[in-house]
Design an enzyme around this catalytic site. Structure first.
Site, PDB file in Angstrom:
ATOM      1  N   ASP A  98       0.875  -1.168   0.000  1.00  0.00           N
ATOM      2  CA  ASP A  98       0.000   0.000   0.000  1.00  0.00           C
ATOM      3  C   ASP A  98       0.914   1.221   0.000  1.00  0.00           C
ATOM      4  O   ASP A  98       1.866   1.290   0.793  1.00  0.00           O
ATOM      5  CB  ASP A  98      -0.852   0.055   1.271  1.00  0.00           C
ATOM      6  N   HIS A 155       4.425  -7.564   0.318  1.00  0.00           N
ATOM      7  CA  HIS A 155       3.955  -8.837  -0.221  1.00  0.00           C
ATOM      8  C   HIS A 155       4.625  -9.139  -1.565  1.00  0.00           C
ATOM      9  O   HIS A 155       5.215  -8.259  -2.191  1.00  0.00           O
ATOM     10  CB  HIS A 155       2.437  -8.816  -0.364  1.00  0.00           C
ATOM     11  N   SER A 261       8.747   3.552   4.664  1.00  0.00           N
ATOM     12  CA  SER A 261       9.875   3.722   3.767  1.00  0.00           C
ATOM     13  C   SER A 261       9.475   3.483   2.321  1.00  0.00           C
ATOM     14  O   SER A 261       8.373   3.839   1.914  1.00  0.00           O
ATOM     15  CB  SER A 261      11.034   2.811   4.171  1.00  0.00           C
TER      16      SER A 261
END
Length: 293
Positions: A98, A155, A261
Site C-alpha cells: 500500500d 507482499h 519507507s
C-alpha cells in the site's frame, strides 16, 4: 514543466539538507526502542496517530486500538482477511505494498529515475554486483513510497523462489517527496535490503530501502535484518541443495518495515508495467501493475 530546486518549498529544501548533519542511526535506534515500550499511553498514541494519518483500523485484523501492546505492534499490524483481493491471474504482477508510486517505467541503460533531474544506477542500488545489475539493465522498475499512515507489510508481486538476500549498509535519509527531489542518489546511499527471486518471468529484485526513523527491516525468512552493527555488505544465498529452499506465492507476505519507507521493484526486460500507472498515484497491495494478465 520540470520542477526546479528553487521552485520547491524552502522548508522542504532546508529539511532535506539538514539531514546531511543528523546522526541517522542514533535517531533511528532511539525510535526502535521507544516504539517497543509497553507504555500506559500506547492506546492514546495509536488513536491519535490513526486520526492524524487517516488509518482505517476497520481494515486491520485487530480493530481495537487497546489490543496493541506497543506502538510498533500497531504500526506493523496485519490486514483482515480478504480486504486486499489480488487482481488478474497467477502470472499477473501486482503491487507489493500500500502506498504511492514515486516513479515507474523502464530502466534506461542501467539508470533509474529518482526524481526529475536526478537518477542513479542499478549497479549502485544492488551493492556493486555487476553481473547481477546486468540482469536488470534494460528492464522495468517501480519505486513505491509508503507513508506513515500506510499498511507496512510487503507482499510478493508474483510467485518467486528466493535466490539471495543482500544487506547494503548506508545512511538513513528521509524518503519523502521533498528529500528525494533534493538529495542526489538517495536510494543508492540509504541502507537497504535487496531480495533476489527467480520467477516464471525471470529474475526479480525487491529492494527494501531504510529511512530515518525506520528502525528495522525484516523478512519472513530471516527476521530482523536491520538494525545491524555491520558496516560491510552482507550476502546470504539460498539454495535448494543446501536445504534452504524458500518459495513464496504471489500475494504472500515477504517482509515489513518497522516505520515507513520505500520498496523498489526491478524486473528483467520483457516485463512491462501498465503505462496508466504514473507518479503520485496511490496503489494498494494486490492491484494489477502489469499490462494485461
Amino acid at each position: 514543466m520540470a520542477t526546479t530546486s528553487s521552485a520547491r518549498p524552502l522548508k522542504s529544501r532546508l529539511w532535506a539538507w539538514t539531514q546531511l548533519f543528523l546522526p541517522h542511526h542514533l535517531i533511528s535506534g532511539l525510535v526502535f526502542r521507544v516504539t517497543r515500550w509497553r507504555a500506559p499511553w500506547t492506546t492514546w498514541l495509536v488513536r491519535r496517530f490513526a486520526r492524524t494519518f487517516g488509518v482505517d483500523l476497520n481494515e486491520a485484523a485487530e480493530t481495537d486500538p487497546a489490543a496493541y501492546p506497543t506502538f510498533n505492534a500497531f504500526f506493523t499490524r496485519a490486514l483482515a482477511e480478504g480486504v486486499r483481493p489480488l487482481e488478474g491471474d497467477e502470472g499477473t504482477w501486482i503491487s507489493p505494498v500500500d502506498g504511492r508510486i514515486s516513479q515507474i517505467g523502464h530502466v534506461q541503460s542501467g539508470n533509474l529515475l529518482q526524481a526529475k533531474g536526478r537518477d542513479y544506477t542499478v549497479l549502485e542500488l544492488l551493492g556493486g554486483d555487476e553481473e547481477l545489475a546486468a540482469q536488470f539493465a534494460d528492464g522495468s522498475f517501480a519505486t513505491l513510497y509508503l507513508s506513515p499512515g500506510d499498511y507496512h507489510r510487503v507482499h510478493m508481486p508474483v510467485t518467486g523462489q528466493l535466490r539471495e538476500m543482500v544487506h547494503v549498509p548506508g545512511r538513513l535519509f528521509s524518503v519523502n517527496t521533498g528529500t528525494v527531489a533534493e538529495v542526489p542518489r538517495l536510494f543508492a546511499r540509504n541502507e537497504r535490503v535487496v531480495c533476489l527471486f527467480d520467477t516464471a518471468d525471470g529474475p526479480m529484485a525487491m529492494v527494501l530501502v531504510g529511512a530515518i526513523n525506520v528502525s528495522a527491516i525484516e523478512t519472513v525468512w530471516a527476521g530482523l535484518v536491520t538494525p545491524s552493527p555491520q558496516r560491510q555488505i552482507g550476502r546470504w544465498r539460498y539454495a535448494e541443495e543446501q536445504g534452504l529452499s524458500i518459495r513464496l506465492e504471489r500475494g504472500a507476505e515477504m517482509g515489513r518495515f518497522n516505520m515507513g519507507s520505500t520498496v523498489i521493484l526491478l524486473t528483467r526486460p520483457g516485463v512491462d508495467f501498465d503505462p496508466a500507472w504514473q507518479p503520485e498515484m496511490p496503489v494498494r497491495v494486490g492491484q494489477r501493475l502489469q499490462v494485461g494478465g
